[in-house]
Design an enzyme around this catalytic site. Structure first.
Site, PDB file in Angstrom:
ATOM      1  N   MET A 198     122.492  63.692  25.268  1.00 54.95           N
ATOM      2  CA  MET A 198     121.646  64.182  26.361  1.00 54.95           C
ATOM      3  C   MET A 198     121.990  63.496  27.676  1.00 54.95           C
ATOM      4  O   MET A 198     121.093  63.144  28.447  1.00 54.95           O
ATOM      5  CB  MET A 198     120.164  63.971  26.022  1.00 54.95           C
ATOM      6  N   ASP A 203     115.453  75.519  16.126  1.00 56.91           N
ATOM      7  CA  ASP A 203     115.806  75.168  17.493  1.00 56.91           C
ATOM      8  C   ASP A 203     117.025  75.956  17.917  1.00 56.91           C
ATOM      9  O   ASP A 203     117.624  76.654  17.125  1.00 56.91           O
ATOM     10  CB  ASP A 203     116.203  73.690  17.538  1.00 56.91           C
ATOM     11  N   LYS A 260     114.958  74.678  22.536  1.00 52.77           N
ATOM     12  CA  LYS A 260     114.878  73.948  23.791  1.00 52.77           C
ATOM     13  C   LYS A 260     116.149  74.213  24.565  1.00 52.77           C
ATOM     14  O   LYS A 260     117.223  73.852  24.124  1.00 52.77           O
ATOM     15  CB  LYS A 260     114.737  72.454  23.509  1.00 52.77           C
TER      16      LYS A 260
HETATM   17  N1  SAH Z   1     119.632  65.798  16.283  1.00 51.34           N
HETATM   18  C1  SAH Z   1     120.816  66.066  17.038  1.00 51.34           C
HETATM   19  C2  SAH Z   1     120.725  65.551  18.457  1.00 51.34           C
HETATM   20  C3  SAH Z   1     119.621  66.168  19.234  1.00 51.34           C
HETATM   21  S1  SAH Z   1     119.606  65.635  20.883  1.00 51.34           S
HETATM   22  C4  SAH Z   1     122.014  65.502  16.296  1.00 51.34           C
HETATM   23  O1  SAH Z   1     121.846  64.720  15.369  1.00 51.34           O
HETATM   24  O2  SAH Z   1     123.125  65.872  16.645  1.00 51.34           O
HETATM   25  C5  SAH Z   1     120.531  66.905  21.664  1.00 51.34           C
HETATM   26  C6  SAH Z   1     121.822  66.329  22.183  1.00 51.34           C
HETATM   27  O3  SAH Z   1     122.736  66.217  21.115  1.00 51.34           O
HETATM   28  C7  SAH Z   1     122.514  67.202  23.185  1.00 51.34           C
HETATM   29  O4  SAH Z   1     122.018  66.995  24.487  1.00 51.34           O
HETATM   30  C8  SAH Z   1     123.934  66.703  23.070  1.00 51.34           C
HETATM   31  O5  SAH Z   1     124.087  65.487  23.733  1.00 51.34           O
HETATM   32  C9  SAH Z   1     124.038  66.413  21.598  1.00 51.34           C
HETATM   33  N2  SAH Z   1     124.624  67.525  20.846  1.00 51.34           N
HETATM   34  C10 SAH Z   1     124.064  68.225  19.858  1.00 51.34           C
HETATM   35  N3  SAH Z   1     124.925  69.138  19.372  1.00 51.34           N
HETATM   36  C11 SAH Z   1     126.063  69.002  20.066  1.00 51.34           C
HETATM   37  C12 SAH Z   1     127.320  69.644  20.037  1.00 51.34           C
HETATM   38  N4  SAH Z   1     127.593  70.623  19.175  1.00 51.34           N
HETATM   39  N5  SAH Z   1     128.237  69.244  20.918  1.00 51.34           N
HETATM   40  C13 SAH Z   1     128.009  68.255  21.782  1.00 51.34           C
HETATM   41  N6  SAH Z   1     126.837  67.613  21.854  1.00 51.34           N
HETATM   42  C14 SAH Z   1     125.883  67.966  21.014  1.00 51.34           C
END
Ligand code: SAH
Length: 783
Positions: free
Chosen positions: A464, A328, A350
């Protein structure tokens, strides 16, 4: 009605098309049926084996185009040559009674497979046939043979092959049945899916014609075709992959399906035998069983939130041994660099809501790649199961018989706040947390229980949610959460580009906008946000928010970059050169006559030792030699080779070295200076004035073409450009015009030679480290 039937011009194709014409005319004498011969690309290319051309639909495209353009109404092909799914806008009518589906052996002299001489030579162009023949008779020699039936029969004689394999159907249709030596039944040789069945292709919406053709269909053949082609569709793969499927209706009315699948090189082959009443189900079960037997493993790996260091050890190991990585949008491209250079990398990322690849397709891709490779990694940001759809992928893999493992990752929901100085729980302040998504399946604000959230003291983390930040906060206020409840919005958490905006639920939406918060971002609501003042450790780095460009020689992250990142800076590296060692031969006697060796770089040391070793010598050959090293890094590498430098000038530059050497040598001393070819330095000249010097090029710093994107990028975005050698400066800035140079940010130079090069290029703003060395460059930036 008049219908035109399109066909290729080969003998067999014509026989088949005429058969369809005849049957139709008999059934519908009032209609007119005309044949039209259409030449396809496959017919025109004669000089290359077809598998080298690789285009799909090589023998059908022109015919299909004419159906789509209404130039003809019916196309006739052999179903076994057709891809699993028809072209868009077209369809295959229900199958007519099949001709003998078996493969047959045509032997030049022998009477049967078992009586063939040892190491007999058999011609076939099909891997499916070759692999199965070899399974029966491992001693056979298989040679490639192509062309139509006549050509192959002729080649067998001319090339004195012991035999060839062909389809019974074609031979029978051509009236050549008598050449057949032996029929191979389903247990011995599983034929191609739908072998012996005609493909009758028409426009998908031509219902009247479809009805007419379907009347002539054979229900049993049609069911068999569904099972065999269903297997082909299920198992996937292209025409290079050996796939076989043979379905028969038994006397009791049930169906029996023999299926086989092998990978391209034949290292993995599997078979399945299914019985049942539903042909579609049989196809599915056979595909599943075969996958269970030969599919590789898919590891669902959490990549962590962005900082490449935040991956688990197991996750990193999985990446390092992966044959294929399906990833991803990740905050850490560095992780991909850990994979083998041969590893296939597939981006399915995405971007916000624009999915590059729909989830269903990603699921299928995982199954496909598992059939191709031993180790497949599905790399996802954060943790795989925290809004990562990892569960859906796991279920799909399981359903398809593909083994998978899960390697959890550090989720941004917890690590993000931590890097912003916010503990997700804290004794006395918050004794729990909620991690919720602010988006539902339909991309609307999800059905969240704002009332209970507003009441609880636990920390709330929204993922998100950036695009609906204002609505979220309004809902919390409507639900009576105190409007002064603290909120943090953290974007690019744990990355060098991390940015945090702090406010209350009443004002955070405006503040985040003003602070330029971008996606990906997460929202933390609760009193723990107040602890940031005490617990921030990341964003308060002295170089946090600074952006530097580091041109470097060689691959791998440079030490300078590591030092900069440690202080919180964002660094772009660009590789502008690579080190290539010279292959020199040294003799022991010659080395023993040397009094001093001078090394001015680490590369000089490593390249010299490479040549020393390849000359069959080692450190002992340097027993009498005194060593001078410019710079601590050079001295350190020498130590790795077991040598403590006799002299390291205090000032790390050539001039100081020359001055000091004057005191140490006499004019009869032999001095070797181990240097880079074409290096810009005056050490040799300086030394020549008072001793016998021999300059030896032990390596070359070669230019590599570097990413023109960085080249053309507006350099203004950087706070500084950091040059660690003269050649980098020349490669990056060579050819710049004066007005372009005006726009250039400050340049930090490692030492006098580098500064000289920058000045010659016309650069104005230069700061030079007090002494050569990355630490001194850092001091300059930290001042
Ligand atoms: N599986 C991921 C989350 C996926 S959903 C996890 O465990 O982190 C994607 C959302 O995760 C983004 O829209 C944001 O809200 C958050 N996200 C993921 N990486 C991020 C980062 N480095 N900084 C801030 N938000 C993050």
């Amino acid at each position: 009605m008049k219908y035109i039937i399109g066909t290729r011009g080969s003998k067999l194709a014509l026989v088949q098309a005429k058969y369809v014409q005849k049957k139709m005319k008999e059934a519908y004498p009032e209609d007119e049926y005309e044949l039209k011969i259409i030449s396809t690309k496959g017919d025109q290319i004669q000089d290359r084996p077809l598998n080298q051309i690789g285009a799909k639909g090589l023998f059908v495209k022109e015919i299909e185009d004419q159906i789509l353009n209404d130039q003809i109404q019916i196309g006739v092909h052999s179903m076994k040559d057709m891809p699993a799914y028809p072209e868009e806008g077209l369809c295959f009518t229900r199958a007519w009674k099949r001709e003998d589906p078996r493969d047959v052996l045509i032997l030049r002299e022998a009477k049967s497979l078992s009586s063939l001489r040892e190491h007999a030579v058999i011609g076939t162009g099909s891997k499916r046939r070759a692999f199965q023949l070899m399974a029966m008779r491992p001693d056979l020699q298989i040679v490639d043979i192509r062309g139509n039936v006549d050509t192959r029969l002729r080649k067998m004689q001319e090339q004195k092959l012991d035999g060839i394999v062909l389809a019974a159907a074609g031979l029978k249709r051509l009236g050549l049945e008598e050449v057949i030596t032996q029929y191979l039944d389903d247990e011995e040789m599983i034929h191609a899916p739908a072998q012996g069945i005609l493909a009758i292709e028409i426009k998908a919406d031509h219902t009247e014609l479809e009805r007419k053709l379907d009347v002539l269909a054979d229900p049993d053949t049609n069911e068999e075709a569904i099972a065999e082609r269903g297997f082909l569709a299920e198992i996937g793969g292209d025409c290079h992959i050996p796939v076989g499927a043979a379905c028969r209706k038994a006397e009791d009315g049930s169906f029996e399906l023999h299926a086989m699948y092998g990978n391209e090189d034949g290292s993995r082959i599997a078979f399945s035998h299914q019985k049942g009443n539903n042909p579609k189900e049989l196809a599915k079960c056979a595909a599943k069983e075969i996958r269970r037997k030969i599919a590789g493993n898919v590891a669902l790996v959490g990549a962590g939130p962005g900082d490449p260091g935040l991956i688990t050890r197991k996750g990193l190991e999985a990446i390092q041994k992966a044959d294929c990585i399906i990833y991803d949008r990740l905050a850490a491209p560095e992780l991909l660099a850990e994979a083998d250079p041969e590893c296939e990398r597939i981006y399915v990322g995405k971007e916000n809501h624009h999915h590059t690849m729909p989830q269903e397709r990603i699921n299928e891709l995982l199954v496909e790649k598992a059939m191709q490779y031993e180790h497949v990694v599905r790399l996802k940001g954060g943790d795989v199961y925290v809004f990562g759809r990892g569960g859906e992928e796991g279920i799909f893999l399981k359903e398809h018989g593909v083994p998978f493992t899960v390697i959890p990752g550090i989720t941004s929901a917890i690590a993000g706040p931590a890097y912003a100085g916010i503990p997700i729980t804290h004794r006395g302040i918050s004794n729990g947390f909620h991690v919720v998504t602010a988006h539902s399946r339909k991309d609307e604000l999800s059905d969240l229980d704002f009332a209970s959230m507003a009441k609880s003291k636990e920390t709330k983390v929204f993922l998100m949610g950036l695009s609906v930040l204002k609505t979220l906060m309004d809902k919390l206020m409507e639900a009576k959460m105190p409007s002064d409840t603290p909120v943090a919005v953290i974007s690019n958490a744990t990355c060098c580009a991390q940015k945090t905006s702090i406010g209350t639920i009443a004002d955070i939406a405006d503040k985040a906008k003003k602070d330029g918060i971008v996606s990906p971002a997460l929202i933390v609501v609760g009193d723990v946000v107040n602890l940031r003042d005490e617990l921030d450790f990341f964003e308060n780095g002295p170089l946090f928010g600074k952006h530097y460009l580091v041109p470097k020689i060689g691959t791998g992250e440079s030490k300078l970059t590591r030092l900069l990142k440690k202080q919180g800076a964002v660094v772009d590296e660009v590789t502008v050169g690579e080190i290539v060692s010279k292959q020199l031969t040294f003799r022991k006697e010659e080395l023993q006559s040397v009094d001093w060796m001078i090394f001015t770089s680490r590369n000089g040391v490593t390249s010299f030792f490479e040549s020393l070793y390849s000359s069959g010598l080692d450190t002992r050959a340097l027993g009498n030699v005194k060593i001078a090293a410019v710079g601590n890094a050079t001295a350190k590498v020498l130590k790795d080779y077991g040598i403590c430098a006799d002299f390291i000038p205090l000032q790390h530059d050539g001039t100081s070295l020359a001055e000091a050497m004057k005191e140490k040598v006499c004019d009869t001393d032999r001095i070797w200076y181990l240097k880079a070819e074409n290096a810009r330095d005056h050490l040799s000249e300086l030394l020549e004035q008072f001793c016998h010097i021999r300059a030896i090029d032990v390596y070359e710093n070669m230019t590599v073409p570097f990413d023109t994107k960085i080249k053309q990028q507006t350099y203004r975005q950087y706070d500084a450009l950091l040059f660690t050698c003269a050649s980098s400066a020349e490669r990056v800035l060579g050819g710049w015009k004066t007005d372009q140079l005006k726009e250039l940010p400050e340049c930090i130079s490692i030492g006098p030679q580098c500064t000289k090069a920058l000045k010659e290029l016309g650069v104005k703003h230069i700061r030079q480290a007090s002494d050569a060395g990355y630490e001194n460059m850092m001091d300059l930036l930290l001042e």
